[in-house]
Design an enzyme around this catalytic site. Structure first.
Site, PDB file in Angstrom:
ATOM      1  N   LYS A  35     -34.134 -35.435  86.042  1.00 53.38           N
ATOM      2  CA  LYS A  35     -35.572 -35.513  86.314  1.00 53.38           C
ATOM      3  C   LYS A  35     -36.410 -35.379  85.056  1.00 53.38           C
ATOM      4  CE  LYS A  35     -35.863 -34.381  91.174  1.00 53.38           C
ATOM      5  NZ  LYS A  35     -36.502 -33.557  92.208  1.00 53.38           N
ATOM      6  N   LYS A  42     -37.042 -41.054  97.055  1.00 52.95           N
ATOM      7  CA  LYS A  42     -38.453 -41.243  97.393  1.00 52.95           C
ATOM      8  C   LYS A  42     -39.270 -41.581  96.170  1.00 52.95           C
ATOM      9  CE  LYS A  42     -38.887 -36.903 100.013  1.00 52.95           C
ATOM     10  NZ  LYS A  42     -38.362 -35.831  99.138  1.00 52.95           N
ATOM     11  N   LYS A  77     -28.854 -42.965  93.088  1.00 51.56           N
ATOM     12  CA  LYS A  77     -29.195 -42.367  94.382  1.00 51.56           C
ATOM     13  C   LYS A  77     -30.472 -42.996  94.955  1.00 51.56           C
ATOM     14  CE  LYS A  77     -31.279 -38.348  94.581  1.00 51.56           C
ATOM     15  NZ  LYS A  77     -31.706 -36.940  94.583  1.00 51.56           N
TER      16      LYS A  77
HETATM   17  P1  AMP Z   1     -35.539 -34.220  98.541  1.00 56.01           P
HETATM   18  O1  AMP Z   1     -36.054 -35.539  98.945  1.00 56.01           O
HETATM   19  O2  AMP Z   1     -35.055 -34.197  97.134  1.00 56.01           O
HETATM   20  O3  AMP Z   1     -36.428 -33.091  98.895  1.00 56.01           O
HETATM   21  O4  AMP Z   1     -34.218 -33.999  99.406  1.00 56.01           O
HETATM   22  C1  AMP Z   1     -34.211 -33.498 100.742  1.00 56.01           C
HETATM   23  C2  AMP Z   1     -32.809 -33.559 101.304  1.00 56.01           C
HETATM   24  O5  AMP Z   1     -32.369 -34.918 101.387  1.00 56.01           O
HETATM   25  C3  AMP Z   1     -31.769 -32.836 100.444  1.00 56.01           C
HETATM   26  O6  AMP Z   1     -30.833 -32.187 101.295  1.00 56.01           O
HETATM   27  C4  AMP Z   1     -31.110 -33.941  99.684  1.00 56.01           C
HETATM   28  O7  AMP Z   1     -29.790 -33.636  99.311  1.00 56.01           O
HETATM   29  C5  AMP Z   1     -31.137 -35.076 100.693  1.00 56.01           C
HETATM   30  N1  AMP Z   1     -31.131 -36.377 100.043  1.00 56.01           N
HETATM   31  C6  AMP Z   1     -32.078 -36.885  99.210  1.00 56.01           C
HETATM   32  N2  AMP Z   1     -31.764 -38.114  98.783  1.00 56.01           N
HETATM   33  C7  AMP Z   1     -30.554 -38.400  99.356  1.00 56.01           C
HETATM   34  C8  AMP Z   1     -29.675 -39.534  99.304  1.00 56.01           C
HETATM   35  N3  AMP Z   1     -29.984 -40.619  98.595  1.00 56.01           N
HETATM   36  N4  AMP Z   1     -28.536 -39.487 100.019  1.00 56.01           N
HETATM   37  C9  AMP Z   1     -28.222 -38.388 100.768  1.00 56.01           C
HETATM   38  N5  AMP Z   1     -28.999 -37.305 100.852  1.00 56.01           N
HETATM   39  C10 AMP Z   1     -30.154 -37.297 100.158  1.00 56.01           C
END
Ligand code: AMP
Ligand code: TRP
Length: 332
Positions: free
Chosen positions: A111, A197, A194
């Site tokens: 990041k 968002k 990955k």
């Molecule tokens: P975040 O969007 O970083 O707050 O992530 C929220 C949850 O979604 C966390 O448990 C992440 O590990 C999961 N997550 C985010 N992006 C992915 C992805 N591309 N594949 C699987 N899990 C994801």
């Protein structure tokens, strides 16, 4: 009953990766657990967020959690900034975690990118706040996507060091729950990255609020290779895009990669993408519709969050107060 805690940042619209890697497991785990699910707005501002956007996205994220079937009467849904215990315990953990531990965090390196000097100090101590989120509730199980594994290992290191330094057995061990064939959903434009968002390209991801035409178009344009789908899992080696599209189908149908290949092996991507797009539309558009319905009534969503924060604080405040006593803060 074991207590579950998990969180998601309101730094954009939730993606298919969030849904398959985390949110859908959050919903499934409600039976048999006491669940606490948090929209982590303190984490979101480790990268600058436009204040108006942040507020809207926070409510939209909360509405999405309700739309996927999380029951706020049986479990807790709330905003991180609404429960002060998180930031209070995070400060103590800033003083427990070692710089050397934080320096190993791959998410910080990803990041912060090349311009590390310009990353916020919040981004650096982000994992300490995450440990505080979980441990303020003495939660023992944490459903997340694969990218959070390292942060949960750090949380366990922090808990152990706290217990050791203060000679107590206060914070429990945390068990990561990293589940299913889509624990790491990849970008539609690059099967080695990955799905996120915050990716600048909207074509790289499916958002949970995309309409049917947008979903179909994004799947049609997804990067693939020229070979047809293999009939066995070995045939997915070195084909990250193919593996990703198979994993998505598998997760959506509660099947394995092998099951999907048994059914669709030999198909070209033209045909396979059509069935995959239909399946995505069938599973995701009802969530978008329900989220939209809930967002038409902001006072309802806000009342759910207020009630959640009150119930969350009732659990976390005494635990954090006890941690403060253990540290030796004088109560006057
Ligand atoms: P975040 O969007 O970083 O707050 O992530 C929220 C949850 O979604 C966390 O448990 C992440 O590990 C999961 N997550 C985010 N992006 C992915 C992805 N591309 N594949 C699987 N899990 C994801
Ligand atoms: N860091 C997690 C992510 O980006 C979000 C998060 C914050 C979290 N606090 C948490 C996840 C506590 C699980 C438990 O995905």
């Amino acid at each position: 009953m074991q207590r579950i805690f998990s969180g998601i940042q309101p730094s954009g619209i939730p993606t298919l990766g969030n849904y398959l890697g985390a949110l859908r497991n959050w919903a499934a785990l409600q039976d048999g657990h006491e669940c606490i699910y948090c929209v982590v707005d303190l984490h979101a501002i480790t990268a600058f967020q436009d204040p108006k956007e942040l507020a809207l996205q926070t409510r939209e994220m909360a509405a999405t959690l309700l739309a996927i079937g999380i029951d706020p009467t049986k479990h807790i849904v709330f905003l991180q900034s609404g429960v002060r215990a998180h930031a209070q315990l995070a400060w103590i953990f800033n003083c427990v975690a070692r710089l050397g531990w934080l320096n190993r965090m791959t998410q910080f390196k990803d990041k912060a990118g090349k311009d590390r000097e310009n990353a916020s100090s919040g981004l650096y101590v982000y994992p300490n706040l995450m440990a505080a989120d979980i441990l303020a509730y003495h939660a023992t199980r944490v459903p997340v996507g694969d990218d959070q594994r390292q942060h949960l290992e750090l949380a366990n290191d922090i808990a152990q060091k706290f217990n050791h330094d203060y000679g107590v057995d206060f914070f429990p061990n945390i068990e990561p729950l990293i589940m299913g064939p889509a624990a790491r959903v990849m970008s539609l434009r690059d099967g080695t990255k990955k799905m996120s968002k915050s990716d600048p390209s909207d074509q790289s991801r499916i958002n949970l609020n995309d309409d049917a035409d947008t979903i179909a178009l994004k799947v049609r344009r997804a990067k693939t290779d020229p070979e047809p789908l293999p009939s066995g899992i070995d045939g997915l080696a070195n084909r990250p895009e193919a593996r990703n599209l198979v994993g998505i189908y598998a997760a959506l149908t509660d099947a394995t990669h092998e099951d999907v290949l048994r059914e669709h092996g030999g198909k070209g991507f033209g045909d396979y993408k059509k069935v995959l797009a239909d399946l995505l539309v069938e599973k995701l558009t009802p969530i978008a519709a329900e989220t939209k319905r809930l967002l038409a009534d902001p006072p309802y969503v806000d009342a759910v969050l207020r009630d959640g924060a009150r119930r969350a604080a009732a659990i976390a405040d005494p635990i954090v107060a006890k941690a403060e006593d253990l540290v030796g803060f004088l109560r006057v």
